[in-house]
Design an enzyme around this catalytic site. Sequence first.
Site, mmCIF file in Angstrom:
data_model
loop_
_atom_site.group_PDB
_atom_site.id
_atom_site.type_symbol
_atom_site.label_atom_id
_atom_site.label_comp_id
_atom_site.label_asym_id
_atom_site.label_seq_id
_atom_site.Cartn_x
_atom_site.Cartn_y
_atom_site.Cartn_z
ATOM 1 N N GLY A 24 -21.136 -8.973 41.579
ATOM 2 C CA GLY A 24 -20.791 -10.121 42.413
ATOM 3 C C GLY A 24 -20.085 -11.211 41.634
ATOM 4 O O GLY A 24 -19.209 -11.873 42.153
ATOM 5 N N PHE A 25 -20.452 -11.401 40.374
ATOM 6 C CA PHE A 25 -19.830 -12.504 39.639
ATOM 7 C C PHE A 25 -19.453 -12.135 38.213
ATOM 8 O O PHE A 25 -19.486 -12.941 37.318
ATOM 9 C CB PHE A 25 -20.740 -13.729 39.650
ATOM 10 C CG PHE A 25 -22.170 -13.426 39.312
ATOM 11 C CD1 PHE A 25 -22.569 -13.271 37.990
ATOM 12 C CD2 PHE A 25 -23.126 -13.306 40.316
ATOM 13 C CE1 PHE A 25 -23.875 -12.998 37.677
ATOM 14 C CE2 PHE A 25 -24.435 -13.030 39.998
ATOM 15 C CZ PHE A 25 -24.815 -12.881 38.674
ATOM 16 N N VAL A 85 -20.183 -5.439 34.836
ATOM 17 C CA VAL A 85 -21.485 -4.908 34.443
ATOM 18 C C VAL A 85 -21.261 -3.785 33.434
ATOM 19 O O VAL A 85 -20.407 -2.920 33.640
ATOM 20 C CB VAL A 85 -22.251 -4.367 35.673
ATOM 21 C CG1 VAL A 85 -23.628 -3.866 35.265
ATOM 22 C CG2 VAL A 85 -22.372 -5.432 36.746
ATOM 23 N N LYS A 122 -25.251 -7.551 32.962
ATOM 24 C CA LYS A 122 -24.400 -8.255 33.913
ATOM 25 C C LYS A 122 -23.855 -9.478 33.178
ATOM 26 O O LYS A 122 -24.630 -10.300 32.689
ATOM 27 C CB LYS A 122 -25.279 -8.705 35.078
ATOM 28 C CG LYS A 122 -24.619 -8.699 36.409
ATOM 29 C CD LYS A 122 -25.663 -9.104 37.423
ATOM 30 C CE LYS A 122 -25.333 -8.573 38.778
ATOM 31 N NZ LYS A 122 -26.337 -9.008 39.760
ATOM 32 N N ASP A 130 -28.415 -10.174 51.217
ATOM 33 C CA ASP A 130 -27.236 -9.361 50.935
ATOM 34 C C ASP A 130 -27.633 -7.905 50.709
ATOM 35 O O ASP A 130 -27.229 -7.288 49.728
ATOM 36 C CB ASP A 130 -26.480 -9.922 49.726
ATOM 37 C CG ASP A 130 -25.040 -9.415 49.673
ATOM 38 O OD1 ASP A 130 -24.555 -8.909 50.712
ATOM 39 O OD2 ASP A 130 -24.410 -9.519 48.613
#
Length: 815
Positions: free
Chosen positions: A508-509, A512, A526, A623
């Site tokens: 998501g940000f 990884v 991450k 989510d």
Amino acid sequence: MARKKSYYLLLWFFLFLMCFKMFMSATTTDSINASHPMRDGSTLVSEGGNFELGFFTPGNSDKRYLGIWYKKIPVQTVVWVANRNAPLVSSSVASLRVTDLSVLELVNGTGGVVWAANSSGSVRNPVAKLLDSGNLVIKNEDENDDFTPASFLWQSFDHPCDIQLPGMKLGKDVSTGLDRYLTSWTSSDDPSPGSYTYRLDYRGYPQPVLMKSRVEQYRNGPWNGVGFSGNPNLKPNPIFAFHFVMNAKEIYYTYELLNKSVLSHRLLNPYGTMQRLVWSEYAQGWVMYLTAQSDNCDTYALCGKFGSCNIADSPECSCLKGFEPKSPNDWNAGDWSDGCMRKTALSCNKGDGFLKYTNVKLPDTQYSWYNTSMTLAECKAKCMLNCSCVAYATLDVRAGGSGCLIWIDILIDLKIYAQNGQDLFVRVDASELEKGKTRTWILACSVILGASLLVGSVILYWKRRFSRKGKVRGAYNSDELELPLFDISVIAQATNNFSNCNKLGEGGFGPVYKGKLEDGQEIAVKRLSKESRQGHEEFKNEVICIAKLQHRNLVKLLGCCIGAEESMLIYEYMSNKSLDLFIFDDMRSESLGWNVRYQIIKGIARGILYLHQDSRLRIVHRDLKASNILLDAEMNPKISDFGMARSFDGNDCEAKTCRVVGTYGYMSPEYAIDGLFSLKSDVFSFGVLVLEIVSGKRNRGFTHPDHWHNLLGHAWRLFKEGRSLELVDITTGSSCNASQILRAIHIALLCVQQSPDERPGMPSVVVMLDSDGDLPQPNEPGFYTGRDLGEQYSVSSKSESYCSNFMSVTIVSGR
Ligand SMILES: *[C@@H]1O[C@H](CO)[C@@H](O)[C@H](O)[C@H]1NC(C)=O
Ligand SMILES: *[C@@H]1O[C@H](CO)[C@@H](O)[C@H](O)[C@H]1NC(C)=O
Ligand SMILES: *[C@@H]1O[C@H](CO)[C@@H](O)[C@H](O)[C@H]1NC(C)=O
Ligand SMILES: *[C@@H]1O[C@H](CO)[C@@H](O)[C@H](O)[C@H]1NC(C)=O
């Protein structure tokens, strides 16, 4: 001649019409007496038009019942059933009649008595009438005209089913021995008595208890003059008032509606949840005002004897002061059922003392004795005199408190609240009291010491931050979270200096990476780089949220790494990566047979249940999607990515961002459109996931040659046409278990229903997946037609409403 013929014809036609009308059309009457029985097809309506008595067929059943339902609302809500044990076969025409013998009789088409209401009074020309309260009553016709309780030969309020209507008494008539209690339906299609009952327990000081067969599940606690000890948050309110009456003649609990235009009742549902429902004109459905069981600590006797439960603690069970676990191994493994025992035996007369607990749900009063007129001082003295007395408390908390409640030998099912609970005085040996005192001193000293250390470290921390010109915006201290801190050099080495070969994908940000620590443990890293600014809140949120969660169906956070330039989260490595790589891939999905898929579905459900209910934070994930479900080497599902998660309890997981976030295709309508999120929005996403797992197709991007519906709409069409199996991914075919697949689809459709209130909670979902009982019929799913509906809504435009809505959702679905 011709005239005569047509005359006959007309007569026949007229007769036919009469018969047709008698049998087919719903006629209504206002009372039933000896000369006016009520046939199947006609109904009896209460004077004010609130309720209707008649014959009905529940849901998918083919059986027929006599019952009472709300007249004024479009959703058939049956509040009472006469012949729940003796259904009628639908083809024969039944009728209800009053007789002098047994006041009310339900007769089937062949004249057999299926059900009867008997009265011990002297019966002369009885007449039955439905009152506007929903009470079906019978009295003698020749007496005066008013229907007052004293004149009733029989009333349905004395024989409750699964619903307590306003004005209905739950409890005992001491003189006749009549005990009124609720029994759940077997399922929403079957009114026959289910396994749950909700009744007063008259042992010791009376209290309502919810039982499954003969096993206690939940207690409301004793009445304290204002409310039940176990429902401290139910305060006097403008909707209803409640009363507990206890005298020589009667012991009962009842409530009344203060605003007569509100429709409300209490329901014991087939899953064993006690709910108070209110009719919403706006939603055109029943909405939950509150449930009795609010969290895990309401599970009866979770912490065993002399244990106490506090949902804010982790683990939630602890022993009372002066007590220790009876079976330390079980206790430490999370099985608290054996409870606790005294560290020091009571010396009885030689100076025992009492430790005061505040904000308590009083323990089970089946082991109690009481006196309504004693003062608290007399109560203490009384307890002191008898060595079996283990605790005492005030009986009635009104006006400074009065009465005495004493527990004999056993303290069990004690819960500690953050506020609004009661005081309880627990007996301990004098030596324990002394320890308590010295412990306070030690505590005080360590608090002072701790505080000074904290101040010191905060100063140091800030100094370090400024000297580094820190870029990490989220100011948090990983020490507080007991989270191991990794050195960046260790992580760099483990991931081959973040080489591209080690890259698993983009989260998501940030990217990884896969890594391997020196001890051989495989990890997933991450990485949040300084460039990705907007990810900081999510990153912080994820650290704070997940560090406190532990469950076999949640991915485990091993530690973090916070540097000046970038921050990282270190997880256990999942060798099978994520679920989407399997189910949406033609080749790989072949390896995923139905049994594995079903295990994955159940694992995800248990993981969400833990988040929603059993974890100390009560978290909405927000989510849930296939790419956020990771799979370990044994294909056990693990929920990951808590960047969007929100807690319903504290501020721990609250972020400052006010945005509707999530993934289209998985978002529930109320969340995508109104920014309203609740536990039920996760349930919606879960339903979508299940359909994707079953079908091997993505909800978003689904196309079908015959229609424009998305996957939900497609599943719904097939379900309605009884062709659900056509939804199944062809590759699961070989190991197929049709009834289980149909069940999974059915449950998924219940989860994606348009109205959040109709969707089951995760506790029900887990139960439904594990059992094979009947399931309720789903209504239309949300977002099933226009596949692009969700995408028309601008994500940021709803920012304002979302924060305030969050608050209102918290209140509604909290206690
Ligand atoms: C009610 O009366 C009928 C007929 O007299 C009898 O068969 C039935 O057993 C009675 N039921 C109860 C609950 O007493
Ligand atoms: C009673 O409830 C109705 C519907 O919720 C509301 O419109 C009305 O204002 C309420 N009346 C009182 C006196 O509170
Ligand atoms: C309750 O306590 C009062 C005052 O001590 C006493 O007079 C009374 O007899 C007690 N009642 C019972 C039932 O023990
Ligand atoms: C203590 O109380 C229990 C329960 O009321 C009673 O059975 C027992 O006889 C009492 N013992 C004494 C010594 O009064």
